[in-house]
Design a protein around this motif. Sequence first.
Motif, PDB file in Angstrom:
ATOM      1  N   UNK A  30       0.826  -1.216   0.000  1.00  0.00           N
ATOM      2  CA  UNK A  30       0.000   0.000   0.000  1.00  0.00           C
ATOM      3  C   UNK A  30       0.857   1.262   0.000  1.00  0.00           C
ATOM      4  N   UNK A  31       2.043   1.180   0.599  1.00  0.00           N
ATOM      5  CA  UNK A  31       2.947   2.332   0.667  1.00  0.00           C
ATOM      6  C   UNK A  31       3.906   2.361  -0.533  1.00  0.00           C
ATOM      7  N   UNK A  32       3.615   1.536  -1.547  1.00  0.00           N
ATOM      8  CA  UNK A  32       4.390   1.498  -2.792  1.00  0.00           C
ATOM      9  C   UNK A  32       5.816   0.994  -2.646  1.00  0.00           C
ATOM     10  N   UNK A  33       6.067   0.190  -1.642  1.00  0.00           N
ATOM     11  CA  UNK A  33       7.341  -0.524  -1.609  1.00  0.00           C
ATOM     12  C   UNK A  33       7.240  -1.658  -2.612  1.00  0.00           C
ATOM     13  N   UNK A  34       8.356  -2.067  -3.148  1.00  0.00           N
ATOM     14  CA  UNK A  34       8.397  -3.067  -4.204  1.00  0.00           C
ATOM     15  C   UNK A  34       8.588  -4.468  -3.620  1.00  0.00           C
ATOM     16  N   UNK A  35       7.476  -5.139  -3.362  1.00  0.00           N
ATOM     17  CA  UNK A  35       7.560  -6.496  -2.842  1.00  0.00           C
ATOM     18  C   UNK A  35       8.064  -7.418  -3.931  1.00  0.00           C
ATOM     19  N   UNK A  36       8.802  -8.428  -3.510  1.00  0.00           N
ATOM     20  CA  UNK A  36       9.245  -9.443  -4.458  1.00  0.00           C
ATOM     21  C   UNK A  36       8.021 -10.282  -4.784  1.00  0.00           C
ATOM     22  N   UNK A  37       7.295  -9.907  -5.836  1.00  0.00           N
ATOM     23  CA  UNK A  37       5.990 -10.500  -6.156  1.00  0.00           C
ATOM     24  C   UNK A  37       6.034 -12.016  -6.257  1.00  0.00           C
ATOM     25  N   UNK A  38       6.998 -12.531  -6.989  1.00  0.00           N
ATOM     26  CA  UNK A  38       7.050 -13.979  -7.165  1.00  0.00           C
ATOM     27  C   UNK A  38       7.377 -14.678  -5.852  1.00  0.00           C
ATOM     28  N   UNK A  39       8.008 -13.955  -4.958  1.00  0.00           N
ATOM     29  CA  UNK A  39       8.405 -14.572  -3.701  1.00  0.00           C
ATOM     30  C   UNK A  39       7.691 -13.918  -2.533  1.00  0.00           C
ATOM     31  N   UNK A  40       6.550 -13.293  -2.787  1.00  0.00           N
ATOM     32  CA  UNK A  40       5.781 -12.632  -1.742  1.00  0.00           C
ATOM     33  C   UNK A  40       5.393 -13.652  -0.684  1.00  0.00           C
ATOM     34  N   UNK A  41       5.762 -13.390   0.509  1.00  0.00           N
ATOM     35  CA  UNK A  41       5.482 -14.257   1.646  1.00  0.00           C
ATOM     36  C   UNK A  41       5.903 -15.706   1.374  1.00  0.00           C
ATOM     37  N   UNK A  42       7.116 -15.833   0.960  1.00  0.00           N
ATOM     38  CA  UNK A  42       7.716 -17.140   0.718  1.00  0.00           C
ATOM     39  C   UNK A  42       7.772 -17.940   2.019  1.00  0.00           C
ATOM     40  N   UNK A  43       7.562 -19.233   1.907  1.00  0.00           N
ATOM     41  CA  UNK A  43       7.676 -20.079   3.087  1.00  0.00           C
ATOM     42  C   UNK A  43       9.133 -20.462   3.316  1.00  0.00           C
ATOM     43  N   UNK A  44       9.539 -20.378   4.575  1.00  0.00           N
ATOM     44  CA  UNK A  44      10.875 -20.759   4.993  1.00  0.00           C
ATOM     45  C   UNK A  44      10.753 -21.673   6.211  1.00  0.00           C
ATOM     46  N   UNK A  45      11.859 -22.228   6.624  1.00  0.00           N
ATOM     47  CA  UNK A  45      11.876 -23.100   7.798  1.00  0.00           C
ATOM     48  C   UNK A  45      12.701 -22.440   8.891  1.00  0.00           C
ATOM     49  N   UNK A  46      12.156 -22.398  10.091  1.00  0.00           N
ATOM     50  CA  UNK A  46      12.874 -21.872  11.253  1.00  0.00           C
ATOM     51  C   UNK A  46      13.420 -23.068  12.026  1.00  0.00           C
ATOM     52  N   UNK A  47      14.722 -23.238  11.983  1.00  0.00           N
ATOM     53  CA  UNK A  47      15.379 -24.431  12.533  1.00  0.00           C
ATOM     54  C   UNK A  47      16.080 -24.070  13.836  1.00  0.00           C
ATOM     55  N   UNK A  48      15.805 -24.850  14.865  1.00  0.00           N
ATOM     56  CA  UNK A  48      16.460 -24.627  16.155  1.00  0.00           C
ATOM     57  C   UNK A  48      17.858 -25.237  16.121  1.00  0.00           C
ATOM     58  N   UNK A  49      18.862 -24.398  16.294  1.00  0.00           N
ATOM     59  CA  UNK A  49      20.254 -24.841  16.284  1.00  0.00           C
ATOM     60  C   UNK A  49      20.691 -25.099  17.735  1.00  0.00           C
ATOM     61  N   UNK A  50      21.193 -26.291  17.980  1.00  0.00           N
ATOM     62  CA  UNK A  50      21.605 -26.677  19.328  1.00  0.00           C
ATOM     63  C   UNK A  50      23.003 -27.310  19.264  1.00  0.00           C
TER      64      UNK A  50
END
Length: 148
Positions: free
Chosen positions: A61-81
């Motif tokens: 809405x504020x005219x920032x250029x979202x990466x359309x093809x990768x808009x809200x891409x899914x990623x994995x949050x991995x716990x490093x231990x």
Amino acid sequence: MPVQQVSVFLDNRPGSLSEMLCHLEKLQIKIYALSIAEAGEYGVIRMITADPQKVAQSLEDANFNLAKAKKNTEVTAILITDKNPISKIAKILGEKEVNIEYAYSSAVHYDGKYVLVARPREIEVAEKALQDNEVATLTLEEIKQHFQ
């Protein structure tokens, strides 16, 4: 369970990151992880936020250029231990022929450990392989609970 990431292109110039972050600050939405990658005249900003849909809509809405093809891409949050260091994560995914397209660390600390945000090409295969090897992945709700 995958976590949604917001990606936005910014001009590669002083102040552009500040403009975007000040815009998001007005929304009072926490940013749990952020990466910046240089791509010539632009930079690619990737973020894990408390409300990815609201952030993406507000930036659009504020005219920032979202990466359309990768808009809200899914990623994995991995716990490093200590038991599951990054080298083990990479080995598990490599043995399953899953490519890690990119990764970055987060500001999330979970019981004294930290969270790595990764974008594996085959996210379902990656998460199953990690689960089969007793490597924890976090949901957005778990990230919210443990953000410090």
